[in-house]
Design a protein around this motif. Structure first.
Motif, PDB file in Angstrom:
ATOM      1  N   ALA A 169       0.815  -1.223   0.000  1.00 39.52           N
ATOM      2  CA  ALA A 169       0.000   0.000   0.000  1.00 39.52           C
ATOM      3  C   ALA A 169       0.844   1.268   0.000  1.00 39.52           C
ATOM      4  CB  ALA A 169      -0.929  -0.001   1.217  1.00 39.52           C
ATOM      5  N   GLY A 170       2.160   1.114   0.185  1.00 42.71           N
ATOM      6  CA  GLY A 170       3.035   2.282   0.240  1.00 42.71           C
ATOM      7  C   GLY A 170       3.193   2.858   1.627  1.00 42.71           C
ATOM      8  N   VAL A 171       2.786   2.117   2.641  1.00 47.05           N
ATOM      9  CA  VAL A 171       2.909   2.579   4.022  1.00 47.05           C
ATOM     10  C   VAL A 171       4.380   2.617   4.420  1.00 47.05           C
ATOM     11  CG1 VAL A 171       2.510   1.817   6.412  1.00 47.05           C
ATOM     12  CG2 VAL A 171       0.622   1.864   4.775  1.00 47.05           C
ATOM     13  N   PHE A 172       4.766   3.646   5.184  1.00 53.68           N
ATOM     14  CA  PHE A 172       6.162   3.760   5.625  1.00 53.68           C
ATOM     15  C   PHE A 172       6.288   4.154   7.089  1.00 53.68           C
ATOM     16  CE2 PHE A 172       4.677   7.627   3.630  1.00 53.68           C
ATOM     17  CZ  PHE A 172       4.972   8.608   4.567  1.00 53.68           C
ATOM     18  N   GLY A 173       5.161   4.475   7.751  1.00 56.46           N
ATOM     19  CA  GLY A 173       5.210   4.874   9.152  1.00 56.46           C
ATOM     20  C   GLY A 173       3.952   4.463   9.873  1.00 56.46           C
ATOM     21  N   ALA A 174       3.991   4.613  11.192  1.00 54.42           N
ATOM     22  CA  ALA A 174       2.854   4.219  12.035  1.00 54.42           C
ATOM     23  C   ALA A 174       2.412   5.395  12.908  1.00 54.42           C
ATOM     24  CB  ALA A 174       3.245   3.042  12.930  1.00 54.42           C
ATOM     25  N   PRO A 175       1.101   5.559  13.032  1.00 58.26           N
ATOM     26  CA  PRO A 175       0.031   4.807  12.388  1.00 58.26           C
ATOM     27  C   PRO A 175      -0.202   5.281  10.957  1.00 58.26           C
ATOM     28  CG  PRO A 175      -0.940   6.549  13.704  1.00 58.26           C
ATOM     29  CD  PRO A 175       0.551   6.619  13.924  1.00 58.26           C
ATOM     30  N   SER A 176      -0.738   4.395  10.141  1.00 53.61           N
ATOM     31  CA  SER A 176      -1.204   4.772   8.807  1.00 53.61           C
ATOM     32  C   SER A 176      -2.615   4.249   8.630  1.00 53.61           C
ATOM     33  CB  SER A 176      -0.297   4.203   7.714  1.00 53.61           C
ATOM     34  OG  SER A 176       0.945   4.878   7.680  1.00 53.61           O
ATOM     35  N   TYR A 177      -3.481   5.129   8.174  1.00 50.57           N
ATOM     36  CA  TYR A 177      -4.885   4.810   7.932  1.00 50.57           C
ATOM     37  C   TYR A 177      -5.080   4.865   6.419  1.00 50.57           C
ATOM     38  CZ  TYR A 177      -4.481   7.034  12.545  1.00 50.57           C
ATOM     39  OH  TYR A 177      -4.051   7.423  13.806  1.00 50.57           O
ATOM     40  N   VAL A 178      -5.509   3.769   5.820  1.00 44.20           N
ATOM     41  CA  VAL A 178      -5.611   3.703   4.362  1.00 44.20           C
ATOM     42  C   VAL A 178      -7.070   3.513   3.977  1.00 44.20           C
ATOM     43  CG1 VAL A 178      -4.845   2.540   2.272  1.00 44.20           C
ATOM     44  CG2 VAL A 178      -3.283   2.730   4.230  1.00 44.20           C
ATOM     45  N   VAL A 179      -7.580   4.450   3.176  1.00 44.04           N
ATOM     46  CA  VAL A 179      -8.965   4.417   2.706  1.00 44.04           C
ATOM     47  C   VAL A 179      -8.951   4.547   1.189  1.00 44.04           C
ATOM     48  CG1 VAL A 179     -11.243   5.487   2.844  1.00 44.04           C
ATOM     49  CG2 VAL A 179      -9.732   5.556   4.825  1.00 44.04           C
ATOM     50  N   ASP A 180      -9.518   3.574   0.504  1.00 47.42           N
ATOM     51  CA  ASP A 180      -9.553   3.606  -0.963  1.00 47.42           C
ATOM     52  C   ASP A 180      -8.176   3.866  -1.560  1.00 47.42           C
ATOM     53  OD1 ASP A 180     -12.190   3.000  -1.189  1.00 47.42           O
ATOM     54  OD2 ASP A 180     -12.861   5.017  -1.736  1.00 47.42           O
ATOM     55  N   GLY A 181      -7.156   3.265  -0.979  1.00 48.90           N
ATOM     56  CA  GLY A 181      -5.811   3.419  -1.504  1.00 48.90           C
ATOM     57  C   GLY A 181      -5.113   4.696  -1.096  1.00 48.90           C
ATOM     58  N   GLU A 182      -5.801   5.593  -0.376  1.00 46.63           N
ATOM     59  CA  GLU A 182      -5.206   6.854   0.052  1.00 46.63           C
ATOM     60  C   GLU A 182      -4.674   6.699   1.479  1.00 46.63           C
ATOM     61  OE1 GLU A 182      -6.389  11.613   0.485  1.00 46.63           O
ATOM     62  OE2 GLU A 182      -7.822  10.180  -0.356  1.00 46.63           O
ATOM     63  N   ILE A 183      -3.395   7.063   1.663  1.00 55.76           N
ATOM     64  CA  ILE A 183      -2.745   6.922   2.971  1.00 55.76           C
ATOM     65  C   ILE A 183      -2.860   8.220   3.757  1.00 55.76           C
ATOM     66  CG2 ILE A 183      -0.558   6.479   4.166  1.00 55.76           C
ATOM     67  CD1 ILE A 183       0.369   4.978   1.666  1.00 55.76           C
TER      68      ILE A 183
END
Length: 201
Positions: A169-183
């Motif tokens: 998904a392209g996440v690189f840090g915490a927290p990350s909230y992903v909705v419809d591919g948007e971080i």
């Protein structure tokens, strides 16, 4: 249609702790489906160019402590910026959260996640301890058997799948909230997440 949120975090993350209760309230108010996805950031960081805390420059480490205190004060969320049991291996706690979501649902996993975060950052407890994890289960009204269940190979596989999903998904840090591919990265981006959730109404 109700929005779905992939909630990626590290079980020992102070930033996730600072935003957790606000996030839970926001998601419930929006009628969102939350997928609780603790991930292994020891694998996320190398894939995304990040560094674990001990390898960061001294200036960055020092400023992190300043920001933690600022946000703790601003949000009214008690936090020990240098807790007794940190750094700590988060894997057992993460797998326990995975097992609880599987067997008891997202709400139970969110409750346990909040208890895990508070254990590290407010209560000076060791989340790498099986005894502490058992206590947290009891305090959340969850079955003690979940601790044994968290050691099943299927739970480890789900934990690894969460980690790969975060990387994909392209996440690189915490927290990350992903909705419809948007971080939306960081508890200080919850206002933007809330605007996104409103767009589903």
């Amino acid at each position: 249609m109700a929005p779905a949120i992939d909630y990626f975090f590290a079980a020992q993350s102070p930033w996730t702790y600072l935003g957790h209760e606000r996030f839970v309230r926001m998601a419930r108010a929006a009628g969102a489906q939350v997928r609780v996805r603790p991930a292994d950031y020891g694998k996320v960081f190398p894939a995304s160019g990040g560094l674990p805390l001990p390898k960061r420059a001294p200036q960055r480490q020092a400023y992190r402590l300043v920001e933690l205190k600022r946000f703790s004060d601003h949000l009214g969320v008690p936090l020990n910026v240098q807790p007794r049991h940190f750094p700590v291996n988060p894997d057992d706690a993460s797998r326990l959260i995975v097992a609880v979501e599987r067997d008891d649902g997202a709400d139970a996993a969110l409750a346990l996640s909040g208890a895990v975060f508070a254990a590290v950052w407010r209560q000076e407890r060791d989340i790498a301890s099986a005894q502490v994890l058992g206590e947290l289960l009891s305090e959340c009204g969850l079955p003690a058997a979940r601790l044994e269940g968290s050691r099943e190979p299927a739970v480890q596989q789900a934990y690894e799948a969460n980690t790969q999903a975060a990387i994909d998904a392209g996440v690189f840090g915490a927290p990350s909230y992903v909705v419809d591919g948007e971080i939306f990265w960081g508890q200080d981006r919850l206002d933007f997440l809330e605007r996104k959730l409103r767009s589903f109404n």
